[in-house]
Structures are given as structure tokens and as C-alpha cells.
Design a protein around this motif. Sequence first.
Motif, mmCIF file in Angstrom:
data_model
loop_
_atom_site.group_PDB
_atom_site.id
_atom_site.type_symbol
_atom_site.label_atom_id
_atom_site.label_comp_id
_atom_site.label_asym_id
_atom_site.label_seq_id
_atom_site.Cartn_x
_atom_site.Cartn_y
_atom_site.Cartn_z
ATOM 1 N N THR A 118 40.367 36.324 42.789
ATOM 2 C CA THR A 118 40.828 35.648 41.570
ATOM 3 C C THR A 118 41.603 34.391 41.905
ATOM 4 O O THR A 118 41.492 33.364 41.220
ATOM 5 N N VAL A 122 40.335 30.827 40.361
ATOM 6 C CA VAL A 122 41.131 30.083 39.377
ATOM 7 C C VAL A 122 41.574 28.739 39.928
ATOM 8 O O VAL A 122 41.437 27.701 39.261
ATOM 9 N N ASP A 141 47.892 31.633 34.460
ATOM 10 C CA ASP A 141 46.438 31.764 34.353
ATOM 11 C C ASP A 141 45.923 32.864 35.279
ATOM 12 O O ASP A 141 45.087 33.693 34.880
ATOM 13 N N VAL A 145 44.093 36.541 34.096
ATOM 14 C CA VAL A 145 42.759 36.934 34.556
ATOM 15 C C VAL A 145 42.819 38.245 35.332
ATOM 16 O O VAL A 145 42.011 39.160 35.120
ATOM 17 N N GLN A 149 41.255 42.120 34.310
ATOM 18 C CA GLN A 149 40.280 42.815 35.149
ATOM 19 C C GLN A 149 40.779 44.178 35.618
ATOM 20 O O GLN A 149 39.982 45.089 35.851
#
Length: 256
Positions: A118, A122, A141, A145, A149
Motif C-alpha cells: 500500500t 499510494v 491517505d 486505504v 483492506q
Amino acid sequence: MTGFTLGFGGALFVLAAMLLVSAFRIFREYERGVVFMLGRFWKVKGPGLVIIIPLVQQVVRVDLRTVVFDVPPQDVITRDNVSVNVSAVVYFRVVTPDKAVIQVEQYIEATSQLAQTTLRAVLGKHELDELLAERERLNLDIQKVLDAQTDAWGIKVSTVEIKNVDLRESMVSAIAKQAEAERERRAKVIHAEGELQAAEKLLQAAQILATQPQAMQLRYLQTLSNIAGEKSSTIVFPIPMELVDDWLRRRDKPPA
């Protein structure tokens, strides 16, 4: 025969005592027990004293405290094609113990691996300037995310913090040159704005002096006073402005 019976009965008593003792489990305030009945999920128990039926029920301990782990440095290619080495730290905790045990194997390792991918995904969508100047927004951010998940695993990711952003020496030098050029540009803009303001003030002063001839004469005398106060060999001869105006009029007058 009697001795054998007593020995066998004693063994059964000891075995029963051991099973009885093993049936009692104590879970701390931050622990929960995921109980399985004959291999199927039954319920979550704890904290405190919990009775587990030996050979029929099995229990898995789950720690509900916040887990902190470092994300190893990751090679990230930013959107403007700059290679950087980024490390971070992740804070998470288990909120649904049964999901953390049933839905994923070794949820800490799984969360760590997911955090690494991730982080690369990102940060690869942003430019280097954003990565250096907007860490708070990027942290949020990544956290959103990652939390989305891991929700299916019963895990809540509370915080993600970017620790270090390492650049190559050539890129550090380029950024320093860019910063220096930016400072020079700002200095030139400030100087130009100062010249503009000075010109505006001089224009206003000239307009005021033009409306009052006496003010121009006073300004002329003040200038002479300032020159006389300086230690120099300059000699100044004041000439009345009326004489100059009369001479200019005579010069411009056509001959008879």
C-alpha cells in the motif's frame, strides 16, 4: 488384582484431575479467547476465568492491544519519475478477534506485507514535492486505504506515519539548486515590487509639489541643507528658481 485395580483407578483420578485443571483458562483484560467446538467456531470469551471443555473445545488467544511495527524501507517511483527510499510505522489493533483468527493466517505478518504494498502504491501516485511537503495528507491517505483492506480481517489501522524519505545525492543537489533559484526569483520579485512602490510614491510626491510652488522651494532648500551638512569639497551655488524661469522664457521667445 486388587493392586492393579487401585493403580488403574489412581491413574484415572490423576488424568481426570489434569483434565479438570486444564479446563480453566484465565484471560487478561486485553486478551480474548476464540473458542472452537469440534473444529467449528463457537464464541469469543474473556476476559477473566473461562472454562474450556478438554478434547472438545480448543481456544486461540488474541491480544487486543495496539500493535506497532516498522514498515521496511521501500523503493518508490514517484509520479514525476524520481526514485526515493521511504520507511514508515503503522499502528493497528484487533477489534474483531474471531475474524482475525478465521479470515487470515498470522494477521500481523499479513498486515505488514499489505502495508508495504500500500505504501508503494499510494506514494507512487504523487510527485516528489508532495511527498516532501504534504506528509500529513499522505499519511491519512495510506491509513484509509490500509484500514479499508484490513477491515475484513477484523483489524483497525489507526495511524500510519512516514518516517524517512531518503533521496540520492544527485537529487539532493538538484533540489538545493532549485531552492536557491526559487529564493533568487523571490528576491527579484520583491526588489521589483519595491521599485514599483517607490515609483508610485515619487509620482504622488511630484504631483503634490507641482500644485504648490512654495513646497518645491522648501524642498530645494532642504536639499541644500543636507549637502552642506556632509563633509565634502562640493560647493553649491543656490540660484533662485525665478531667474531660471525668466531665462527659459527669454530663450524660448522668438526674436523680434
